[in-house]
Structures are given as structure tokens and as C-alpha cells.
Design an enzyme around this catalytic site. Sequence first.
Site, short mmCIF file in Angstrom:
data_model
loop_
_atom_site.label_atom_id
_atom_site.label_comp_id
_atom_site.label_asym_id
_atom_site.label_seq_id
_atom_site.Cartn_x
_atom_site.Cartn_y
_atom_site.Cartn_z
N GLY A 11 -56.60 92.33 10.98
CA GLY A 11 -55.88 92.34 9.64
C GLY A 11 -56.41 93.83 9.02
N GLY A 13 -55.51 94.42 5.70
CA GLY A 13 -55.58 94.28 4.21
C GLY A 13 -56.81 94.55 3.51
N PHE A 14 -57.07 94.21 2.36
CA PHE A 14 -58.44 94.72 1.83
C PHE A 14 -59.67 94.51 2.56
CE2 PHE A 14 -55.61 94.48 -1.84
CZ PHE A 14 -55.49 95.74 -2.32
N GLY A 15 -60.11 93.16 3.09
CA GLY A 15 -61.06 92.98 3.75
C GLY A 15 -61.39 93.73 5.00
N VAL A 79 -51.55 88.60 16.48
CA VAL A 79 -52.61 87.75 17.08
C VAL A 79 -51.69 86.45 17.69
CG1 VAL A 79 -54.63 86.13 16.91
CG2 VAL A 79 -54.67 88.62 15.88
N GLU A 177 -47.49 89.04 -14.71
CA GLU A 177 -47.12 90.51 -14.66
C GLU A 177 -45.52 90.53 -14.17
OE1 GLU A 177 -51.38 92.17 -13.76
OE2 GLU A 177 -50.15 91.87 -11.91
N ASP A 310 -59.04 85.65 1.41
CA ASP A 310 -58.36 84.31 1.10
C ASP A 310 -58.41 83.31 2.10
OD1 ASP A 310 -57.75 86.25 -0.78
OD2 ASP A 310 -55.57 86.07 -0.63
N ALA A 323 -58.59 91.11 -4.49
CA ALA A 323 -58.76 92.07 -3.87
C ALA A 323 -60.36 92.44 -3.73
CB ALA A 323 -58.21 93.26 -4.20
#
Length: 422
Positions: A11, A13-15, A79, A177, A310, A323
Site C-alpha cells: 500500500g 497510501g499515507f501509512g 496482492v 466539503e 483505516d 490521514a
Amino acid sequence: MAVARRVLVVGGGFGGLQAALALRRAPVEVTLVDRRNFHLFQPLTYQVATGALGPGEIAYPLRAIFTRNRNVRVLLAEVADFDLDAKQVQLRGVGEVPAPTSLSYDTLIVSGGSRYSYFGHDEWSEHAAEVKSLESALVVRSRLLSAFEAAEEEPDPAKQAAWLTFVVVGAGPTGVEMAGQIGELARDTLRHDFRTIDPRTARILLVETADRVLTSFPPSLSAKAARSLEKLGVTVLTGRSVTGIDHDSVTVDEERISARTVVWAAGVTASSMAARLAELTGAARDRAGRVTVEPDLTLPGHPEVFALGDMVRLHETVLPGVAPVAMQQGRYAARVVRDRLAGRQTPPFHYRDKGNLATIGRNAAVADVKGVKLSGFLAWITWLFVHLFYLVGFQNRILVFIRWAVSFVTRGRGDRIIDERP
């Protein structure tokens, strides 16, 4: 000379990105696997969906991030499965890009993220697109802009009204938003672009089952956000539930509303990787599919496997799906890896909550930062600089800043392109 330990990060993403960044100078070999070749700054996908920003301004190539880090390898793959006993991850290629059938690891860090949940009605996704991915944000952009084009050519007043009715489901930060941006798009950006319709007559509905918007914020800020939305022409429907969605209407409780454009921003469910890891380790899962991890973010019985973001919960604690949580967890997992190599103990993970931010529109935002409550212009400026700071890539920061500055002066949006995609 000892062989560097193999760290496999799933992944980008942020992590996952933060874990890989924190290990780029460690004596390890890092392989970062993602089914996309870019890191997506997900908090701004809704701005792509409303034409305020272009796709390339919130996405940055993963390989470019690690160009100078020879111990980090980026692999475009998906994966297929995990074999925790053999310490291997089975892979499959993406499109026509081939991938190795499996990769071995000494340490595995999984940051699979989440997706929106349609609460048992997956068929709604055909009519109610979301903005969690770049691809879906572009779909929403095309649907929004196409609705105005269709209304311009529609002679039937009832059908025209349906084209000019926009429903956003879910009043968390993304929903608020999104609704605010649609309001600005209709009332500022497009107001002079059409000859038959007046875009300012568009009806924008924000539906939320809770009794207020932005439930993660203090009630006083929720009230201010609701007032800001109303100034943009958004009708806030709190305490109401969506019970049906089809191609030309949304049913809210028992009321059928003719609407051709629906944006989904409601609850989320964990990545399917969480379910597979829970099955392999016996770890518990909650109603949203999150797998329970140990205090050091590892899976029960497998101290070499970390899960982040998440897709996890920390014992009985569910951290916000934002995030900063994933970023702190990614850096923490990297710290544990480095400490183990040095023979040091690492204290349990502790999340440092830096506050909540949400923007509603031009000069309108709310912020709850360590108990300090801000709203209006000051909160909006805070939101702008925080998002610019965390955006990946110097070039992207400059481009986004310029875009926002031009948009502020002209009230325009430069990426109002209808992209013909399914």
C-alpha cells in the site's frame, strides 16, 4: 557482511508511504507494492471531482519519491493472498503489467486502507459515485458537469430540475466539503456560462442520519458549518436516511426526490485484506471490517506482521479514519523495525491527535486544534496551509498554491473537463 532484512510494504497510501520513507536510510531492503503507480493525496480528491484541481496535482509517482533511495524498490502489482507461515505474499499483475507470483519478507507492513460502504446496497454504487479514488473522482466530475449540460438542453421543466438537483450522502468532512464545492461551482464558477439555465437555481441536498453535520467536531463548529453551507445554497437534511437510489431519483426516508447526480460520502468499510489477515491470525474484526491489532500494531501471533490505517482498530479503540492516524502508524511501524535491528524495545503506539479541519467554501472553514475552536477565514487559511504542507512533491505544492490563488481571485476552476469514461 550480513544480508539486509527484507521489509515488504503493501500500500502506497499515507501509512505505507510513511513507513517506507522512514526506512529509506535503515539497513533494510524495502519493497513497496501498490496497484497504482502513484501516491494519492486523498483529502483533496473532492476538488478534482469539482474541477478545482487536476488529477496530476494531487497524485505523485511513487518511483519519483524514492529515486535517490537505492534500498527502496517500487513494484506495480496487486496482492492476491498472504501466506504468513511461509512469510510470503502472493501477487498478480495490474492490467498487462506482469508481476512476480510471490515475494518473501522478514517484516510485512500492510496498509490496505478502506472503501466506502453502501450499507448492504452495493447496487447503489452504480448511481452514487464516491470520491475516495482518483478514478471515481473523475467520474463524479464528469457527472456533475454533464448534469449542467443536460439541463441546458432539456425543454421539460421537471426533467431539467432533476438534472439540477445534486444529492450528497453523508455529512462528514468529505460530504460537507463536496456539498460546499458543488455550491460554489453552481453559484460562482458557472453562473455566466449557460444561456438557457441559471446554474444558481441548482438544488443541493446534504443528507445525514445523525442530528448534525461534522459529528467529529464540537457542536458549535457543526452549527457554524451548517450555516456556511446554507449560504452556499446547500439544504442540510439531518436526522434523515437514504433508503433508495436509482438512475433518476433518491429516496430519503419515504420521500422520493428526482435527482440525476448523487455523490456518496457515507460510512466506510475496511479493505478486504483486513478480513484475510483476521482469518489467518484469528484476530477479531469489528462491524466495519477492521482487524484488531496489538498495542505495537502487529497481528496476534505474528510479531513480524504490522497492519495500519483505516483497516485496523487498536484493541477496543477505533481511531479516526484520517490521514494523520495512518501517517503516525506508518512511522511507528518503521521505528519498531529499526529498534528491533538495534535490539531496543519500543513502547506501544500512541496517537497524537493534532485536531480536525474541514473547509466548506471560499473563506469558510472550521477547525478544532487541541481544544482551540476556529471558524471562518482564519480556519480557512489554516486548512490551506496544512494541506499544502502535507501534499507530497514540491512541484505539486507550487501548482496547487497557484491554482488556489487564481481560483480565489477569479472564482474560476481550470479543470472542468468531461472525461468520457465508464
